[in-house]
Motif scaffolding. Structure first.
Motif, PDB file in Angstrom:
ATOM      1  N   TYR A   1      66.123  91.530  94.379  1.00 41.10           N
ATOM      2  CA  TYR A   1      65.944  90.790  93.158  1.00 41.10           C
ATOM      3  C   TYR A   1      64.608  91.858  92.122  1.00 41.10           C
ATOM      4  O   TYR A   1      64.034  92.243  93.121  1.00 41.10           O
ATOM      5  CB  TYR A   1      65.005  89.769  93.027  1.00 41.10           C
ATOM      6  N   ALA A   2      65.283  92.269  91.457  1.00 41.86           N
ATOM      7  CA  ALA A   2      63.824  93.167  91.247  1.00 41.86           C
ATOM      8  C   ALA A   2      62.680  92.166  90.056  1.00 41.86           C
ATOM      9  O   ALA A   2      63.491  91.800  88.894  1.00 41.86           O
ATOM     10  CB  ALA A   2      65.135  93.731  90.185  1.00 41.86           C
ATOM     11  N   LEU A   3      61.713  92.728  89.922  1.00 40.15           N
ATOM     12  CA  LEU A   3      61.261  91.765  89.476  1.00 40.15           C
ATOM     13  C   LEU A   3      59.677  92.727  88.632  1.00 40.15           C
ATOM     14  O   LEU A   3      59.127  93.797  88.608  1.00 40.15           O
ATOM     15  CB  LEU A   3      60.213  91.041  90.516  1.00 40.15           C
ATOM     16  N   SER A   4      59.103  91.863  87.714  1.00 41.81           N
ATOM     17  CA  SER A   4      58.343  92.402  86.809  1.00 41.81           C
ATOM     18  C   SER A   4      56.866  92.265  86.933  1.00 41.81           C
ATOM     19  O   SER A   4      56.279  92.247  86.538  1.00 41.81           O
ATOM     20  CB  SER A   4      58.396  92.169  85.650  1.00 41.81           C
ATOM     21  N   THR A   5      56.663  92.254  88.874  1.00 39.39           N
ATOM     22  CA  THR A   5      55.457  92.516  89.790  1.00 39.39           C
ATOM     23  C   THR A   5      55.904  92.656  90.458  1.00 39.39           C
ATOM     24  O   THR A   5      56.351  92.734  91.208  1.00 39.39           O
ATOM     25  CB  THR A   5      55.077  90.297  89.226  1.00 39.39           C
ATOM     26  N   PRO A   6      54.270  93.566  90.820  1.00 40.57           N
ATOM     27  CA  PRO A   6      55.137  94.519  92.416  1.00 40.57           C
ATOM     28  C   PRO A   6      54.241  93.492  93.550  1.00 40.57           C
ATOM     29  O   PRO A   6      54.935  93.956  94.672  1.00 40.57           O
ATOM     30  CB  PRO A   6      53.844  95.733  91.912  1.00 40.57           C
ATOM     31  N   THR A   7      53.511  92.488  93.302  1.00 43.84           N
ATOM     32  CA  THR A   7      53.706  91.997  94.113  1.00 43.84           C
ATOM     33  C   THR A   7      53.610  90.169  94.478  1.00 43.84           C
ATOM     34  O   THR A   7      53.400  89.668  92.733  1.00 43.84           O
ATOM     35  CB  THR A   7      52.080  91.949  94.757  1.00 43.84           C
ATOM     36  N   LEU A   8      53.565  89.906  95.344  1.00 44.49           N
ATOM     37  CA  LEU A   8      53.463  88.114  95.181  1.00 44.49           C
ATOM     38  C   LEU A   8      51.540  87.421  96.172  1.00 44.49           C
ATOM     39  O   LEU A   8      51.598  88.544  96.504  1.00 44.49           O
ATOM     40  CB  LEU A   8      54.590  87.575  95.689  1.00 44.49           C
ATOM     41  N   PRO A   9      52.202  86.099  95.847  1.00 42.88           N
ATOM     42  CA  PRO A   9      51.039  85.826  96.444  1.00 42.88           C
ATOM     43  C   PRO A   9      50.121  85.945  97.392  1.00 42.88           C
ATOM     44  O   PRO A   9      49.160  86.229  97.740  1.00 42.88           O
ATOM     45  CB  PRO A   9      50.508  84.297  95.779  1.00 42.88           C
ATOM     46  N   SER A  10      50.721  85.526  98.766  1.00 40.92           N
ATOM     47  CA  SER A  10      50.346  85.413  99.822  1.00 40.92           C
ATOM     48  C   SER A  10      52.129  86.084 101.422  1.00 40.92           C
ATOM     49  O   SER A  10      53.097  86.077 100.443  1.00 40.92           O
ATOM     50  CB  SER A  10      50.022  84.166 100.870  1.00 40.92           C
ATOM     51  N   ALA A  11      51.086  86.481 102.206  1.00 39.33           N
ATOM     52  CA  ALA A  11      52.139  86.935 103.070  1.00 39.33           C
ATOM     53  C   ALA A  11      52.887  85.413 104.096  1.00 39.33           C
ATOM     54  O   ALA A  11      52.156  84.822 104.317  1.00 39.33           O
ATOM     55  CB  ALA A  11      51.884  88.115 104.211  1.00 39.33           C
ATOM     56  N   GLY A  12      54.070  86.223 104.116  1.00 37.57           N
ATOM     57  CA  GLY A  12      54.426  84.988 105.452  1.00 37.57           C
ATOM     58  C   GLY A  12      55.284  83.581 104.267  1.00 37.57           C
ATOM     59  O   GLY A  12      55.753  82.979 105.047  1.00 37.57           O
ATOM     60  N   LEU A  13      55.355  83.899 103.185  1.00 36.33           N
ATOM     61  CA  LEU A  13      55.623  82.714 102.733  1.00 36.33           C
ATOM     62  C   LEU A  13      58.015  82.279 103.185  1.00 36.33           C
ATOM     63  O   LEU A  13      58.074  83.328 103.451  1.00 36.33           O
ATOM     64  CB  LEU A  13      56.560  83.930 101.444  1.00 36.33           C
ATOM     65  N   THR A  14      58.050  81.424 102.929  1.00 38.40           N
ATOM     66  CA  THR A  14      59.003  80.639 103.026  1.00 38.40           C
ATOM     67  C   THR A  14      59.787  81.230 101.785  1.00 38.40           C
ATOM     68  O   THR A  14      59.868  81.872 100.947  1.00 38.40           O
ATOM     69  CB  THR A  14      59.405  79.775 103.537  1.00 38.40           C
TER      70      THR A  14
END
Length: 204
Positions: free
Chosen positions: A166-179
């Motif tokens: 997936y190409a995203l308009s954000t460089p990061t997601l909120p936390s590590a270890g996400l499912t």
């Protein structure tokens, strides 16, 4: 000891595995080269297998954390390359799913995110890159993080492993270890486009 919830029958068509991708990118259009009529689609490839072809034997689940599982492979992810990302891409997320496993939503083999927007490949082959999420395997009740290779039942029937970038308009997601499900939810407002490649694997 690793708990392996062994698939026993084909549970979903391959098209079902792509349903999440279609929902997230329903409004996305192909990218066009500036000043040219020909399309340049966002494309995912691998030097280790071709789309619809067999995954290498060394990708099979195994190694540390695989005790109790019916597979004892090298558990190495394949290399992935991509090109022609949509304009405005700041980051990527990769999800790998087996829709043939008898579980709602399939069996999740790899969750990878916080991939920089200027990246053009994932090395695989045991190299740890970016933020690794939890797959569907677990060890003593704890989720396994990182690549969990194919390990279908030994019926001789091939399972399909859908790699979706997936190409995203954000460089990061909120936390590590996400499912898998958490990443799907987190990226929903940020998806600019998606591209997939499918590998197969069977035992014996």
């Amino acid at each position: 000891m690793t708990t392996y919830r062994r698939p026993g029958r084909r549970a979903a068509a391959l098209a079902a595995a792509l349903a999440v991708s279609c929902t997230l990118v329903a409004a996305a259009a192909p990218t066009a080269t500036a000043g040219a009529a020909r399309l340049t689609p966002f494309t995912l490839t691998s030097p280790d297998f071709h789309d619809g072809g067999k995954l290498p034997q060394w990708t099979e689940f195994g190694g540390p954390g695989a005790e109790g599982a019916p597979c004892q492979g090298k558990n190495l992810a394949p290399r992935l390359d991509w090109r022609n990302a949509p304009a405005g891409t700041l980051g990527y997320a990769l999800l790998v799913n087996d829709p043939d496993a008898p579980l709602a939503g399939g069996w999740h083999h790899w969750v990878l995110y916080d991939i920089p927007g200027d990246a053009r490949r994932i090395d695989g082959h045991g190299k740890l890159q970016y933020t690794q999420g939890a797959n569907s395997f677990d060890t003593n009740g704890m989720p396994v993080v990182g690549w969990g290779g194919p390990c279908p039942p030994a019926t001789g029937q091939p399972h399909h492993y859908v790699f979706t970038l997936y190409a995203l308009s954000t460089p990061t997601l909120p936390s590590a270890g996400l499912t898998y499900e958490e990443v799907t939810t987190a990226i929903q407002p940020h998806v600019l486009g998606a591209t997939s490649i499918v590998g197969t694997f069977k035992l014996p």
